[in-house]
Design a protein around this motif. Structure first.
Motif, short mmCIF file in Angstrom:
data_model
loop_
_atom_site.label_atom_id
_atom_site.label_comp_id
_atom_site.label_asym_id
_atom_site.label_seq_id
_atom_site.Cartn_x
_atom_site.Cartn_y
_atom_site.Cartn_z
N LEU A 169 14.98 -87.74 -83.37
CA LEU A 169 15.50 -86.72 -82.45
C LEU A 169 14.35 -85.98 -81.76
CD1 LEU A 169 18.45 -85.24 -84.54
CD2 LEU A 169 18.62 -86.71 -82.52
N LYS A 173 13.50 -86.11 -77.66
CA LYS A 173 13.33 -84.91 -76.82
C LYS A 173 11.99 -84.93 -76.10
CE LYS A 173 16.35 -82.04 -79.69
NZ LYS A 173 16.43 -80.91 -80.65
N SER A 184 19.18 -84.04 -73.34
CA SER A 184 20.57 -84.20 -73.76
C SER A 184 20.72 -85.44 -74.62
CB SER A 184 21.47 -84.32 -72.52
OG SER A 184 21.15 -85.51 -71.80
N GLY A 185 21.86 -85.54 -75.27
CA GLY A 185 22.12 -86.70 -76.11
C GLY A 185 22.11 -88.00 -75.32
N ALA A 212 23.25 -81.70 -86.58
CA ALA A 212 22.21 -82.09 -85.63
C ALA A 212 22.55 -83.32 -84.81
CB ALA A 212 20.89 -82.32 -86.38
N LYS A 215 26.72 -83.20 -83.06
CA LYS A 215 26.83 -82.22 -81.99
C LYS A 215 25.90 -82.50 -80.81
CE LYS A 215 28.33 -78.39 -84.95
NZ LYS A 215 28.00 -77.02 -85.44
N SER A 216 24.94 -83.41 -81.01
CA SER A 216 23.96 -83.68 -79.94
C SER A 216 24.50 -84.63 -78.88
CB SER A 216 22.70 -84.30 -80.55
OG SER A 216 22.95 -85.63 -80.99
N LEU A 218 24.45 -87.72 -79.11
CA LEU A 218 23.61 -88.92 -79.12
C LEU A 218 24.46 -90.16 -79.35
CD1 LEU A 218 20.70 -90.18 -79.21
CD2 LEU A 218 20.77 -89.80 -81.70
#
Length: 434
Positions: A169, A173, A184-185, A212, A215-216, A218
């Motif tokens: 993650l 980013k 963003s995911g 993590a 909610k992202s 991804l």
């Protein structure tokens, strides 16, 4: 009598040379001056700084070059640009020292970029055994997508899947930042591409996954549901769930190469043997024969008898008496493992007790496993211990472990002392994991 001027670096610093010397040392320069469309006038070299080019020019004329940690990256780039194989080898030798440190991820990236396979291998081996520390390194975040894929493909990573997920993650980013995109995911998923499916999400801690990852954005909704279902026994079709097993906790197997034990055997000089595995393995230790000491009866072992047996070395060794009946001593064992170009993979010094009741063999477990690659020969070497020892006879030239299918072959070493060869010697067997 120089006949060419090279304009080097951002400032176009003029450096004069001879076309003949440049052409004779580099096929790139040979094509430049002697090809079908030879260069005329000054040669512009904007991508190499003047100090680096002067060092390379010195190598062209004298065959001497100095490579250090401070200039190795520039030297490697220039050597690759002008196809200087021997300079690349020198650079790789310097970089290998950083491959087994907190800079392993940087060394991995360099090895991949310049096709230095040995450097890639050493770096990845270190990362596998020190994964968490390496992923926390300042260099890890700059890994290319391809190098991150090399790491995530490994089954040996010594950290939790949650640690891996946290790093991925963070890496995603960082990639978004480099591309001036919102972290963003969806953008992180685009940066990861297919390597997203190398993350073993079913093994990530549920709380971290919920807070993590889920909610992202991804992952897709279906993928998120499949991860939650995997915690209730439903196998995820998208993501692997097998646990990564670090080398340290993998099952250890033993290969014995002898049929019988006898003794005593007098040795002189270093004892050495060449071995080759048909599969990649982790060598965890070696089984060696101990000094040959006979039991005593009715009192202490006569020191004079022991001196005769050990060629006078007993006075140099620490010792103690065990229940006032048997002489127990301590011996230092020094083992080295080297590859086929004499690079030392491990240098291990350990002490162990020996005496009439300590047995014939000792399993020496290394402080860290040694990666043994199936494409290479390796040399195991033991320093002369100055004592007569037990030894194995009717040794096999190759041994296959029935559980793993690993076959290790042995060959004579030219540097071995008297008494050690493929038929007999002090090396009783190997400890390894697959």
């Amino acid at each position: 009598m120089c006949d060419v001027t090279l304009r080097v670096g951002d400032e176009r610093t003029p450096i004069k040379a001879h076309k003949y010397m440049l052409s004779s040392r580099s096929s790139v320069f040979h094509t430049m001056f002697e090809g079908s469309l030879p260069e005329k006038g000054d040669i512009i070299i904007p991508d190499v700084d003047k100090d680096t080019f002067r060092d390379i020019l010195k190598y062209f004329y004298s065959d001497n070059i100095t490579i250090t940690n401070s200039n190795v990256q520039e030297m490697l780039y220039t050597a690759d640009k002008y196809m200087l194989a021997s300079v690349k080898i020198e650079c790789e030798t310097v970089l290998k020292k950083t491959a087994k440190s907190e800079h392993a991820t940087k060394a991995l990236q360099t090895g991949y970029q310049y096709h230095l396979l040995a450097l890639q291998t050493d770096s990845l081996d270190y990362i596998e055994m020190n994964t968490k520390a390496c992923l926390l390194s300042e260099h890890a975040i700059s890994l290319s997508k391809d190098c991150l894929e090399l790491i995530l493909k490994s089954d040996y990573l010594d950290c939790t899947e949650t640690d891996i997920c946290q790093f991925v993650l963070k890496w995603g980013k960082h990639q978004c930042k480099l591309a001036n995109l919102e972290p963003s995911g969806g953008n992180m998923r685009e940066a990861l591409g297919k390597i997203l499916y190398l993350i073993r999400f079913p093994n990530v801690e549920m709380n971290f996954f919920s807070e993590a990852v889920a909610k992202s954005c991804l992952l897709t909704s279906d993928e998120i549901i499949s991860i939650y279902q995997s915690h209730f026994g439903v196998t995820s079709k998208a993501f692997p769930s097998c646990l990564r097993a670090p080398v340290a906790i993998r099952q250890t197997y033993t290969i014995n190469r002898y049929e019988q034990i006898t003794g005593p055997m007098g040795t002189s000089g270093k004892q050495s043997l060449i071995f080759h595995s048909d599969k990649d393995i982790w060598l965890k230790g070696v089984v060696i024969f101990l000094p040959c000491i006979q039991p005593t009866f009715g009192g202490l072992h006569a020191l004079g008898d022991y001196d005769e047996l050990s060629d006078g070395y007993s006075n140099q060794l620490p010792y103690r008496y065990d229940q006032l009946t048997n002489y127990i001593s301590v011996i230092n064992i020094c083992i080295r493992i080297m590859n086929d170009i004499s690079e030392e993979k491990i240098h291990e010094n350990q002490q162990t007790n020996y005496g009439p009741n300590t047995g014939h063999i000792w399993q020496m477990e290394f402080s860290k496993p040694v990666r043994i690659h199936s494409t290479r020969d390796y040399i195991i070497q033991m320093d002369d211990i100055g004592l007569q020892t037990y030894y194995g006879t009717e040794c096999k030239e190759y041994v296959t472990d029935q559980q793993t299918g690993v076959t290790i072959k042995f060959k004579n070493s030219q540097v071995s002392g008297a008494g050690t060869d493929i038929n007999q010697g002090p090396f009783a067997g190997f400890l390894f994991s697959v």
